[in-house]
Scaffold this active site. Structure first.
Site, PDB file in Angstrom:
ATOM      1  N   GLU A  54       0.833  -1.216   0.000  1.00 43.44           N
ATOM      2  CA  GLU A  54       0.000   0.000   0.000  1.00 43.44           C
ATOM      3  C   GLU A  54       0.860   1.254   0.000  1.00 43.44           C
ATOM      4  O   GLU A  54       0.570   2.210  -0.734  1.00 43.44           O
ATOM      5  CB  GLU A  54      -0.926   0.021   1.228  1.00 43.44           C
ATOM      6  CG  GLU A  54      -1.916  -1.113   1.296  1.00 43.44           C
ATOM      7  CD  GLU A  54      -1.417  -2.317   2.084  1.00 43.44           C
ATOM      8  OE1 GLU A  54      -2.262  -3.105   2.531  1.00 43.44           O
ATOM      9  OE2 GLU A  54      -0.171  -2.474   2.252  1.00 43.44           O
ATOM     10  N   CYS A  85      -0.347   1.575   7.144  1.00 52.82           N
ATOM     11  CA  CYS A  85      -0.903   1.756   5.804  1.00 52.82           C
ATOM     12  C   CYS A  85      -2.286   2.404   5.852  1.00 52.82           C
ATOM     13  O   CYS A  85      -2.606   3.242   5.008  1.00 52.82           O
ATOM     14  CB  CYS A  85      -0.936   0.424   5.064  1.00 52.82           C
ATOM     15  SG  CYS A  85       0.718  -0.204   4.691  1.00 52.82           S
TER      16      CYS A  85
END
Length: 156
Positions: A54, A85
Protein backbone atom coordinates in the site's frame (compact mmCIF):
# COMPACT_ATOMS: atom_id res chain seq x y z
CA UNK A 1 -16.10 0.26 -11.57
CA UNK A 2 -14.95 -3.29 -12.07
CA UNK A 3 -13.92 -4.13 -8.51
CA UNK A 4 -12.90 -7.69 -9.39
CA UNK A 5 -10.56 -6.53 -12.14
CA UNK A 6 -8.82 -4.07 -9.83
CA UNK A 7 -8.49 -6.52 -6.95
CA UNK A 8 -7.13 -9.11 -9.35
CA UNK A 9 -4.53 -6.53 -10.40
CA UNK A 10 -3.48 -6.31 -6.74
CA UNK A 11 -3.43 -10.13 -6.57
CA UNK A 12 -1.25 -10.28 -9.69
CA UNK A 13 1.18 -7.80 -8.12
CA UNK A 14 1.30 -9.91 -4.94
CA UNK A 15 2.12 -13.00 -7.03
CA UNK A 16 4.87 -11.03 -8.77
CA UNK A 17 6.25 -10.10 -5.35
CA UNK A 18 6.17 -13.72 -4.17
CA UNK A 19 8.15 -14.74 -7.29
CA UNK A 20 10.69 -12.07 -6.36
CA UNK A 21 11.09 -13.33 -2.80
CA UNK A 22 8.78 -10.80 -1.20
CA UNK A 23 5.87 -11.38 1.17
CA UNK A 24 2.37 -12.05 -0.29
CA UNK A 25 0.83 -8.58 -0.38
CA UNK A 26 -0.32 -6.43 -3.30
CA UNK A 27 -2.17 -3.16 -3.81
CA UNK A 28 -3.76 -1.25 -6.68
CA UNK A 29 -4.95 2.37 -6.65
CA UNK A 30 -7.73 3.43 -9.01
CA UNK A 31 -9.24 6.82 -9.82
CA UNK A 32 -12.20 7.35 -12.12
CA UNK A 33 -12.01 3.74 -13.27
CA UNK A 34 -8.34 3.97 -14.27
CA UNK A 35 -5.42 2.24 -12.57
CA UNK A 36 -3.11 4.92 -11.24
CA UNK A 37 -0.58 2.68 -9.50
CA UNK A 38 -0.05 -0.88 -8.35
CA UNK A 39 2.69 -2.47 -6.28
CA UNK A 40 3.72 -5.50 -4.30
CA UNK A 41 5.44 -5.61 -0.94
CA UNK A 42 9.11 -4.68 -1.22
CA UNK A 43 10.34 -4.78 2.36
CA UNK A 44 13.13 -7.28 1.71
CA UNK A 45 14.10 -5.98 -1.74
CA UNK A 46 14.25 -2.36 -0.59
CA UNK A 47 15.57 -3.13 2.92
CA UNK A 48 12.77 -0.82 4.01
CA UNK A 49 10.26 -1.85 6.64
CA UNK A 50 7.94 0.87 5.29
CA UNK A 51 7.82 -0.68 1.79
CA UNK A 52 4.43 -2.34 2.23
CA UNK A 53 2.43 -2.77 -0.98
CA UNK A 54 0.00 0.00 0.00
CA UNK A 55 2.79 2.43 0.87
CA UNK A 56 4.60 1.75 -2.40
CA UNK A 57 1.36 2.16 -4.39
CA UNK A 58 0.55 5.42 -2.57
CA UNK A 59 4.02 6.78 -3.34
CA UNK A 60 3.64 5.89 -7.02
CA UNK A 61 0.13 7.37 -7.20
CA UNK A 62 1.23 10.62 -5.57
CA UNK A 63 4.11 10.94 -8.05
CA UNK A 64 1.88 10.15 -11.02
CA UNK A 65 -0.83 12.59 -9.93
CA UNK A 66 1.76 15.12 -8.68
CA UNK A 67 -0.18 15.50 -5.46
CA UNK A 68 -0.33 14.11 -1.95
CA UNK A 69 -4.12 14.40 -2.12
CA UNK A 70 -5.56 11.14 -3.47
CA UNK A 71 -9.19 12.14 -2.95
CA UNK A 72 -11.49 10.12 -5.17
CA UNK A 73 -9.06 7.18 -5.27
CA UNK A 74 -9.86 3.64 -4.20
CA UNK A 75 -7.13 1.33 -2.99
CA UNK A 76 -7.52 -2.42 -3.48
CA UNK A 77 -5.36 -4.40 -1.10
CA UNK A 78 -4.99 -8.16 -0.89
CA UNK A 79 -4.93 -7.83 2.91
CA UNK A 80 -6.53 -5.39 5.31
CA UNK A 81 -4.03 -2.55 5.64
CA UNK A 82 -1.91 -2.48 8.77
CA UNK A 83 -2.19 0.58 11.05
CA UNK A 84 0.68 2.31 9.21
CA UNK A 85 -0.90 1.76 5.80
CA UNK A 86 -4.39 2.69 7.00
CA UNK A 87 -2.95 5.93 8.39
CA UNK A 88 -1.22 6.67 5.08
CA UNK A 89 -4.51 6.07 3.25
CA UNK A 90 -6.24 8.44 5.66
CA UNK A 91 -3.61 11.15 5.30
CA UNK A 92 -3.62 10.80 1.51
CA UNK A 93 -7.42 11.24 1.62
CA UNK A 94 -8.03 7.98 -0.22
CA UNK A 95 -11.80 7.63 -0.43
CA UNK A 96 -12.19 3.88 -0.07
CA UNK A 97 -10.23 0.79 0.95
CA UNK A 98 -11.27 -2.56 -0.55
CA UNK A 99 -9.42 -5.50 0.95
CA UNK A 100 -9.48 -9.29 0.80
CA UNK A 101 -7.87 -11.10 3.75
CA UNK A 102 -8.00 -9.72 7.28
CA UNK A 103 -5.08 -8.53 9.39
CA UNK A 104 -5.87 -11.46 11.69
CA UNK A 105 -5.32 -13.86 8.75
CA UNK A 106 -1.80 -12.47 8.24
CA UNK A 107 -1.12 -12.71 11.98
CA UNK A 108 -2.18 -16.38 11.96
CA UNK A 109 0.44 -17.05 9.26
CA UNK A 110 3.17 -15.58 11.44
CA UNK A 111 3.40 -11.99 10.24
CA UNK A 112 4.18 -9.45 12.95
CA UNK A 113 0.83 -7.72 12.73
CA UNK A 114 -0.86 -5.38 15.16
CA UNK A 115 -4.35 -6.84 15.06
CA UNK A 116 -6.23 -3.55 15.02
CA UNK A 117 -8.95 -3.61 12.39
CA UNK A 118 -9.46 -0.83 9.89
CA UNK A 119 -13.01 -0.46 11.21
CA UNK A 120 -11.64 0.21 14.70
CA UNK A 121 -9.06 2.68 13.39
CA UNK A 122 -11.73 4.44 11.34
CA UNK A 123 -14.05 4.68 14.31
CA UNK A 124 -11.41 5.72 16.85
CA UNK A 125 -9.75 8.22 14.52
CA UNK A 126 -12.89 9.64 12.95
CA UNK A 127 -11.70 8.80 9.44
CA UNK A 128 -14.07 9.21 6.51
CA UNK A 129 -12.55 6.35 4.50
CA UNK A 130 -15.13 3.87 3.29
CA UNK A 131 -14.28 0.21 3.90
CA UNK A 132 -15.17 -2.97 2.06
CA UNK A 133 -13.59 -6.07 3.55
CA UNK A 134 -13.54 -9.72 2.56
CA UNK A 135 -13.55 -8.91 -1.17
CA UNK A 136 -12.27 -11.92 -3.16
CA UNK A 137 -11.05 -13.17 0.20
CA UNK A 138 -10.53 -16.78 -0.96
CA UNK A 139 -8.21 -15.64 -3.76
CA UNK A 140 -6.31 -13.39 -1.38
CA UNK A 141 -5.94 -16.17 1.20
CA UNK A 142 -4.55 -18.39 -1.55
CA UNK A 143 -1.65 -15.92 -1.82
CA UNK A 144 -0.80 -16.68 1.81
CA UNK A 145 -0.97 -20.42 1.15
CA UNK A 146 1.24 -20.11 -1.96
CA UNK A 147 3.77 -18.10 0.02
CA UNK A 148 3.58 -20.51 2.96
CA UNK A 149 4.44 -23.45 0.66
CA UNK A 150 7.75 -21.84 -0.29
CA UNK A 151 10.79 -23.38 1.33
CA UNK A 152 12.87 -20.19 1.31
CA UNK A 153 10.65 -17.47 2.71
CA UNK A 154 10.81 -14.68 5.23
CA UNK A 155 8.12 -13.06 7.30
CA UNK A 156 8.31 -9.85 9.22
Amino acid sequence: MNNKRFMRRAITKAKEGIRRGQTPFGACIVKNGLVIASAHNGVWADTDILAHAEMRAIRLACKKLRSVDLSGCVIYSTCEPCPMCFSACHWAKISKIVYGARIADAKELGFSELVISNADMKRLGGSRIKLKGGFLKAECLELFRAWDRLEDKRAY
